[in-house]
Write an enzyme that holds these catalytic residues in place. Sequence first.
Site, PDB file in Angstrom:
ATOM      1  N   CYS A  19      31.054  17.789   0.930  1.00  0.00           N
ATOM      2  CA  CYS A  19      32.326  18.748   1.283  1.00  0.00           C
ATOM      3  C   CYS A  19      32.069  20.203   0.949  1.00  0.00           C
ATOM      4  O   CYS A  19      31.697  20.547   0.031  1.00  0.00           O
ATOM      5  CB  CYS A  19      33.683  18.510   0.558  1.00  0.00           C
ATOM      6  SG  CYS A  19      34.885  19.555   0.779  1.00  0.00           S
ATOM      7  N   CYS A  77      34.467  22.282  -0.770  1.00  0.00           N
ATOM      8  CA  CYS A  77      34.445  22.053  -2.076  1.00  0.00           C
ATOM      9  C   CYS A  77      33.223  22.780  -2.896  1.00  0.00           C
ATOM     10  O   CYS A  77      33.433  23.407  -3.926  1.00  0.00           O
ATOM     11  CB  CYS A  77      34.140  20.375  -2.265  1.00  0.00           C
ATOM     12  SG  CYS A  77      35.384  19.301  -1.690  1.00  0.00           S
TER      13      CYS A  77
END
Length: 105
Positions: free
Chosen positions: A30, A33
């Site tokens: 991600c 993230c």
Amino acid sequence: MSAIHFDEQSFDAALAKPGVLVVDFWASWCMPCKMLAPSIEKLAEEYEGRAVVGKVDIDEQEALARRYGVQSIPTVIVFKDGQPAATVVGARPLAAYTAEIDKAL
């Protein structure tokens, strides 16, 4: 102190203790993230002794992600005395997280 990487057992142990627990639900693939990761580390340092800051890899700890209904990542949940007190979804400025943590303290 850096953020703690939780598995289900260590997460449950941290959640059982009184106080504030901040958990970043994330995944290695991600990109938002990855962008948030330095902020999470900064929160761990800034709130050392006042709040526990940790991370849960949703690919490795799927049951924890399901338990808290995490459908989008990153999702940061602030717990107060074992109960969710705030949820911030998506990569946000550091101030968005500190505001929620400060409310829980």
